[in-house]
Motif scaffolding. Structure first.
Motif, short mmCIF file in Angstrom:
data_model
loop_
_atom_site.label_atom_id
_atom_site.label_comp_id
_atom_site.label_asym_id
_atom_site.label_seq_id
_atom_site.Cartn_x
_atom_site.Cartn_y
_atom_site.Cartn_z
N SER A 41 11.80 -40.28 -10.00
CA SER A 41 12.08 -39.10 -10.81
C SER A 41 11.56 -39.26 -12.24
O SER A 41 11.04 -38.32 -12.83
N ILE A 52 16.58 -35.31 -12.57
CA ILE A 52 17.55 -36.17 -13.25
C ILE A 52 17.30 -37.63 -12.90
O ILE A 52 16.78 -37.97 -11.84
N THR A 88 18.67 -38.95 -6.84
CA THR A 88 18.06 -37.73 -6.30
C THR A 88 18.58 -37.49 -4.89
O THR A 88 18.62 -38.41 -4.07
N ASP A 124 9.43 -34.73 -5.43
CA ASP A 124 10.31 -35.88 -5.67
C ASP A 124 11.32 -35.93 -4.54
O ASP A 124 11.82 -34.90 -4.10
MG LIG Z 1 15.26 -39.83 -8.25
#
Ligand SMILES: [Mg+2]
Ligand SMILES: Nc1nc2c(ncn2[C@@H]2O[C@H](COP(=O)(O)OP(=O)(O)OP(=O)(O)O)[C@@H](O)[C@H]2O)c(=O)[nH]1
Length: 295
Positions: free
Chosen positions: A19, A32, A40, A59
């Motif tokens: 991320s 985040i 995540t 992601d």
């Molecule tokens: Mg992540």
């Protein structure tokens, strides 16, 4: 000049910096980040648009052996992202030697999408000891012979421009799928919930962070120009609820203040954030609950 576009799946073990790298590649925070693994939870698109190309970064949750229904969902998300990708951006923590997890991920990539180009981002190179450079990079490379590889630091920005350029070069001819100003497929409402979860991850220790989900109940712009947000932090039991609320409400207050600041930074307008804590026993194993929470 022909327009290019394609999909890049970011995969890797939990906590390796997927991320952070997606944020760094986009030059904006859309995903985040925390020091804790399993931050995540779903696939999130980050869209990079240039004059000649559009790259859709996906992601994904860190890949690990599933313990909960939620983990299984997360693994399936990573796998399906790999399947649909033109380029698999495999991220590892190069400061550490590969674990069996890394070997499993290399296999997963090869089995799920044998024709994809694999770009191995050896992240956290700022933490890589000079005496380990040759050894660690060699071992990671041996896990995927065909991979293009690069040492990067998503956090410091080392080689991030280079990765961006390489990936744009790898994109096939294709249309522009998104408008110039679309940088993610999550709504600001969803991102606000994520920022609240990030703040909870930041303050909470031990097993509690993984057992938290956020529900945004209300997201309304008021006449005075303030965004009014009401959100619930869902926890797994009463003990966790006690910890999240904290002594005289001090913990939930701190979590809320940090989240409010982050949300204000993102939407560039004042926010009034109210947070509540609710217990939903074993929500990570409850298919109905998971659906309700968007997982
Ligand atoms: Mg992540
Ligand atoms: N030193 C250093 N730390 C980094 C780097 N990239 C990420 N981190 C840190 O590593 C931790 C995990 O980063 P994330 O981006 O949340 O990792 P992730 O792979 O998305 O993790 P999951 O979503 O849990 O799978 C955070 O504390 C980051 O600040 C880097 O290049 N160098």
């Amino acid at each position: 000049m022909m327009y290019k576009s394609g999909v890049v799946a970011l995969v890797g073990s939990p906590n390796v910096g997927k991320s952070t790298l997606v944020n760094s590649l986009l030059g904006q925070k859309i995903a985040i980040v925390s020091t804790k693994p399993q931050t995540t939870r779903d696939a999130q698109r980050g869209i990079l648009t240039t004059e000649n190309a559009q790259v859709i970064f996906v992601d994904t949750p860190g890949v690990l052996r599933p313990n909960y229904v939620l983990d299984r969902t997360m693994l399936a998300i990573a796998r399906s992202a790999v399947q649909d990708a033109d380029v698999v951006l495999w991220i590892v923590d190069v400061a550490k030697k590969p674990s069996n997890e890394e070997r499993r991920i290399a296999k997963l990539i090869e089995q799920t999408n044998p024709s994809a180009t694999v770009y191995l981002a050896m992240n956290k190179c700022d933490l890589l000891k000079p005496e380990n450079v040759i050894n660690h990079t060699n071992i990671y490379r041996s896990l995927c012979d065909k991979a293009i590889w690069m040492l990067v630091s998503a956090k410091r920005g080392d080689n991030v421009e280079r990765v961006k350029k390489d990936i744009i070069d790898l994109m096939p001819e294709g249309p522009k799928y998104y408008e110039n100003d679309e940088i993610t497929d999550k709504t600001v409402r969803e991102l606000s919930g994520e920022l609240l979860r990030e703040s909870a991850l930041y303050y909470l220790r031990h097993e509690i962070p993984h057992g938290i989900a956020v529900l945004v109940e209300e997201f309304i712009e008021k006449e005075d120009g303030k965004m009014e947000i009401i959100a619930t932090l869902v926890v797994e039991n009463n003990r966790h609820k006690g910890v999240v609320i904290g002594k005289n409400g001090s913990m939930i207050k701190a979590i809320g203040i940090r989240a409010r600041r982050e949300i204000e930074k993102m939407i560039e307008q004042p926010v009034n954030l109210q947070t509540f804590v609710k217990v939903k026993a074993d929500w990570r194993n409850d298919n109905n609950q998971l659906k309700h929470m968007g997982y």
